[in-house]
Design an enzyme around this catalytic site. Structure first.
Site, PDB file in Angstrom:
ATOM      1  CB  VAL A  82     -19.419  15.284 -16.351  1.00 46.11           C
ATOM      2  CG1 VAL A  82     -18.067  15.021 -15.702  1.00 46.11           C
ATOM      3  CG2 VAL A  82     -19.233  16.009 -17.681  1.00 46.11           C
ATOM      4  CE  LYS A  83     -20.775   6.883 -13.666  1.00 52.58           C
ATOM      5  NZ  LYS A  83     -20.632   5.449 -14.071  1.00 52.58           N
ATOM      6  CB  ILE A  84     -19.092  14.359 -10.211  1.00 50.61           C
ATOM      7  CG1 ILE A  84     -19.154  15.234 -11.467  1.00 50.61           C
ATOM      8  CG2 ILE A  84     -18.278  14.994  -9.088  1.00 50.61           C
ATOM      9  CD1 ILE A  84     -17.878  15.893 -11.883  1.00 50.61           C
TER      10      ILE A  84
END
Ligand code: G3P
Length: 214
Positions: A82-84
């Site tokens: 997951v890109k945050i």
């Protein structure tokens, strides 16, 4: 060094996968929007093509929203990272997700201090955007080198994912400095294979072989 494709285009991913050297995929909201169809369906299809990490980004800006989206993405497949975004709320989410063993990639990293914070929060990957710094007359690859040095100094397990790659020399420089991953558009990936002397040399070999009397 691992080679990732920075795209949400299924045809490009299938073509790169067929070459046998594709290690993963990064997407972002812009790349998914470009495909013009259900982003969840697109990411699901990417996960079915590849065994490696497939990055999908949250669009919430508050920690609770990010956590909700991240958990939804993570349910899709074991491949999901997951890109945050590199914000205060984002780092709270990264900390929580690392406790839940959901791998995160901290994106939009433009300084060594941001990368240090992301690693301390428990990010599995950090993404310095080298091309966007170069576009502003700053040195993107110098940022990547500084992050690698900081992580080596302290033994952080966070992987350095060189992103916003514009040309093959970004990939070569990333490999020379020991980056873990470079993610690139399909056009750059294609260029990694090419050299005019290879083409000329092959033409010559085939022409000479054709002259042989057998
Ligand atoms: O996906 C993140 C990053 O690679 C974006 O690159 O070309 O939009 O600067 P770019």
């Amino acid at each position: 060094m691992k080679l990732f494709l920075d795209t949400a285009n299924i045809t490009e991913i299938e073509q790169a996968q067929a070459m046998g050297v594709l290690d993963g995929v990064t997407t972002n909201p812009t790349l998914l929007a470009k495909e013009g169809r259900d982003p969840v369906q697109v990411v699901q299809e990417i996960c079915e093509i590849l065994e490696g990490p497939v990055n999908a980004e949250v669009i919430s800006t508050d920690c609770e929203g990010m956590l909700k989206e991240a958990r939804q993405w993570a349910k899709l497949s074991e491949n999901i990272v997951v890109k945050i975004p590199m914000t205060r709320e984002g780092m709270k989410a990264v900390k929580k997700l690392s406790e839940e063993e959901i791998p995160t990639n901290v994106t939009l990293v433009f300084s060594p201090s941001q990368a240090l914070i992301a690693a301390k929060a428990g990010a599995a990957y950090v993404s310095p955007f080298v091309g966007r710094l170069d576009d502003r007359s700053e040195d993107g690859m110098q940022l990547a080198a500084q992050i690698i040095q900081i992580f080596n100094n302290y033994g952080f397990g966070t992987e350095v994912l060189v992103a916003s790659v514009r040309h093959p020399m970004h990939v070569v420089e990333a490999a020379l400095m020991g980056a873990d991953i470079a993610t690139m558009p399909y056009a750059v990936f294609e260029k990694l294979f090419e050299h005019p002397l290879t083409d000329l040399g092959l033409q010559q070999f085939l022409a000479d072989w054709g002259k042989l009397k057998r």
